[in-house]
Design an enzyme around this catalytic site. Structure first.
Site, mmCIF file in Angstrom:
data_model
loop_
_atom_site.group_PDB
_atom_site.id
_atom_site.type_symbol
_atom_site.label_atom_id
_atom_site.label_comp_id
_atom_site.label_asym_id
_atom_site.label_seq_id
_atom_site.Cartn_x
_atom_site.Cartn_y
_atom_site.Cartn_z
ATOM 1 N N LYS A 11 0.901 -1.204 0.028
ATOM 2 C CA LYS A 11 0.043 0.061 0.001
ATOM 3 C C LYS A 11 0.872 1.212 0.019
ATOM 4 O O LYS A 11 2.159 1.133 0.249
ATOM 5 C CB LYS A 11 -0.825 0.071 1.158
ATOM 6 C CG LYS A 11 -2.005 -0.912 1.111
ATOM 7 C CD LYS A 11 -2.906 -1.174 2.492
ATOM 8 C CE LYS A 11 -3.968 -2.198 2.261
ATOM 9 N NZ LYS A 11 -4.764 -1.945 3.513
ATOM 10 N N TYR A 51 -12.112 -2.273 -3.601
ATOM 11 C CA TYR A 51 -12.782 -2.064 -2.353
ATOM 12 C C TYR A 51 -14.439 -2.062 -2.220
ATOM 13 O O TYR A 51 -14.891 -1.856 -1.141
ATOM 14 C CB TYR A 51 -12.218 -1.206 -1.470
ATOM 15 C CG TYR A 51 -10.814 -1.522 -0.851
ATOM 16 C CD1 TYR A 51 -10.568 -2.645 -0.247
ATOM 17 C CD2 TYR A 51 -9.597 -0.855 -1.180
ATOM 18 C CE1 TYR A 51 -9.495 -3.253 0.383
ATOM 19 C CE2 TYR A 51 -8.580 -1.018 -0.721
ATOM 20 C CZ TYR A 51 -8.165 -2.038 -0.097
ATOM 21 O OH TYR A 51 -6.754 -2.485 0.426
ATOM 22 N N ASN A 109 -2.113 0.206 6.734
ATOM 23 C CA ASN A 109 -1.484 -0.981 7.296
ATOM 24 C C ASN A 109 -0.533 -1.926 6.384
ATOM 25 O O ASN A 109 -0.529 -3.127 6.220
ATOM 26 C CB ASN A 109 -2.444 -2.041 7.978
ATOM 27 C CG ASN A 109 -3.521 -2.434 6.963
ATOM 28 O OD1 ASN A 109 -3.423 -1.929 5.817
ATOM 29 N ND2 ASN A 109 -4.567 -2.832 7.303
ATOM 30 N N HIS A 112 -2.154 -5.396 1.564
ATOM 31 C CA HIS A 112 -3.425 -5.850 1.368
ATOM 32 C C HIS A 112 -3.336 -7.429 0.738
ATOM 33 O O HIS A 112 -1.975 -7.782 -0.009
ATOM 34 C CB HIS A 112 -4.139 -5.341 -0.028
ATOM 35 C CG HIS A 112 -5.358 -6.064 -0.256
ATOM 36 N ND1 HIS A 112 -6.636 -6.061 0.260
ATOM 37 C CD2 HIS A 112 -5.621 -7.211 -1.336
ATOM 38 C CE1 HIS A 112 -7.334 -6.949 -0.171
ATOM 39 N NE2 HIS A 112 -7.039 -7.541 -1.268
ATOM 40 N N GLU A 123 -9.536 -10.730 -7.954
ATOM 41 C CA GLU A 123 -8.613 -9.666 -7.520
ATOM 42 C C GLU A 123 -7.514 -9.668 -8.767
ATOM 43 O O GLU A 123 -6.912 -8.692 -9.156
ATOM 44 C CB GLU A 123 -8.013 -9.619 -6.124
ATOM 45 C CG GLU A 123 -9.220 -9.463 -5.133
ATOM 46 C CD GLU A 123 -8.622 -9.261 -3.674
ATOM 47 O OE1 GLU A 123 -9.405 -8.705 -2.729
ATOM 48 O OE2 GLU A 123 -7.447 -9.495 -3.572
HETATM 49 P P1 IDP Z 1 -7.705 -6.974 5.898
HETATM 50 O O1 IDP Z 1 -6.983 -5.862 4.945
HETATM 51 O O2 IDP Z 1 -6.978 -7.254 6.974
HETATM 52 O O3 IDP Z 1 -8.418 -7.943 5.067
HETATM 53 P P2 IDP Z 1 -10.299 -5.612 5.818
HETATM 54 O O4 IDP Z 1 -11.537 -5.911 7.036
HETATM 55 O O5 IDP Z 1 -10.636 -6.503 4.467
HETATM 56 O O6 IDP Z 1 -9.016 -6.095 6.179
HETATM 57 O O7 IDP Z 1 -10.169 -4.092 5.711
HETATM 58 C C1 IDP Z 1 -9.947 -3.521 4.346
HETATM 59 C C2 IDP Z 1 -8.729 -2.539 4.667
HETATM 60 O O8 IDP Z 1 -9.536 -1.333 5.053
HETATM 61 C C3 IDP Z 1 -7.801 -2.629 5.608
HETATM 62 O O9 IDP Z 1 -6.626 -3.326 5.258
HETATM 63 C C4 IDP Z 1 -7.567 -1.168 6.189
HETATM 64 O O10 IDP Z 1 -6.773 -0.606 5.213
HETATM 65 C C5 IDP Z 1 -8.826 -0.545 6.253
HETATM 66 N N1 IDP Z 1 -9.867 -0.731 7.241
HETATM 67 C C6 IDP Z 1 -10.266 -1.889 7.990
HETATM 68 N N2 IDP Z 1 -10.879 -1.586 8.982
HETATM 69 C C7 IDP Z 1 -10.481 -0.380 9.352
HETATM 70 C C8 IDP Z 1 -11.081 0.537 10.437
HETATM 71 O O11 IDP Z 1 -11.799 0.234 11.511
HETATM 72 N N3 IDP Z 1 -10.602 1.785 10.356
HETATM 73 C C9 IDP Z 1 -9.744 2.169 9.434
HETATM 74 N N4 IDP Z 1 -9.548 1.659 8.275
HETATM 75 C C10 IDP Z 1 -9.755 0.235 8.234
HETATM 76 MG MG MG Z 2 -9.863 -7.888 3.166
#
Ligand code: IDP
Ligand code: MG
Length: 139
Positions: A11, A51, A109, A112, A123
């Site tokens: 990212k 997304y 984070n 992805h 994807e």
């Molecule tokens: P993942 O990336 O671990 O699969 P997902 O729940 O699919 O997590 O969420 C996709 C992305 O959305 C996350 O990687 C993060 O960048 C963002 N995200 C998820 N939950 C939150 C939140 O509570 N606050 C802000 N961003 C979030």
């Molecule tokens: Mg996810």
């Protein structure tokens, strides 16, 4: 048995920290093979489409803003990567995972990863034409 393929995206936060190679190394050191890779600056439309599953979540707009804030590196990997990535919130990520070591917070984070085989296929097709994904015939 069919080879399992999945997507990883480095990212914008991790690209701007200049740790692309360190994240490639995490995958390779754990036995995953990179079979396709490219740098790409997503358009807002692309990020929203990618997304779309999260479009009703409160963080959707922030997530799209973040994902278009700079270029990303998209890869197709052979074999599983969720364990190597770590939990969405880096505070909950296990020691030695990519997010533990490189993520800023739950939003920024670092990486992805596809969450299922079915979504991995969707994807991969989103980012790559079939001829851009290679068979690693040597080694
Ligand atoms: P993942 O990336 O671990 O699969 P997902 O729940 O699919 O997590 O969420 C996709 C992305 O959305 C996350 O990687 C993060 O960048 C963002 N995200 C998820 N939950 C939150 C939140 O509570 N606050 C802000 N961003 C979030
Ligand atoms: Mg996810």
């Amino acid at each position: 048995m069919a080879i399992e393929r999945t997507i990883s995206i480095i990212k914008p936060d991790a690209v701007s920290k200049n740790v692309i190679g360190k994240i490639y190394d995490r995958f390779e050191s754990n036995g995953l093979k990179i079979v396709a890779a490219k740098m790409k600056h997503l358009t807002r439309e692309e990020a929203e489409a990618f997304y779309a599953v999260h479009k009703d979540r409160p963080f959707f707009n922030d997530l799209v803003d973040f994902m278009v804030s700079g270029p990303v590196v998209v890869m197709v990997l052979e074999a599983k990567n969720r364990e190597i990535m770590g939990a969405t919130n880096p505070e909950n990520a296990a020691e030695g995972t990519i997010r533990k070591d490189f993520a800023n917070n739950t939003s920024e984070n670092a990486v992805h990863g596809s969450d299922s085989l079915e979504n991995a296929k969707i994807e991969i097709d989103f980012f790559f034409n079939p001829e851009e994904v290679y068979v690693r015939t040597i080694g």
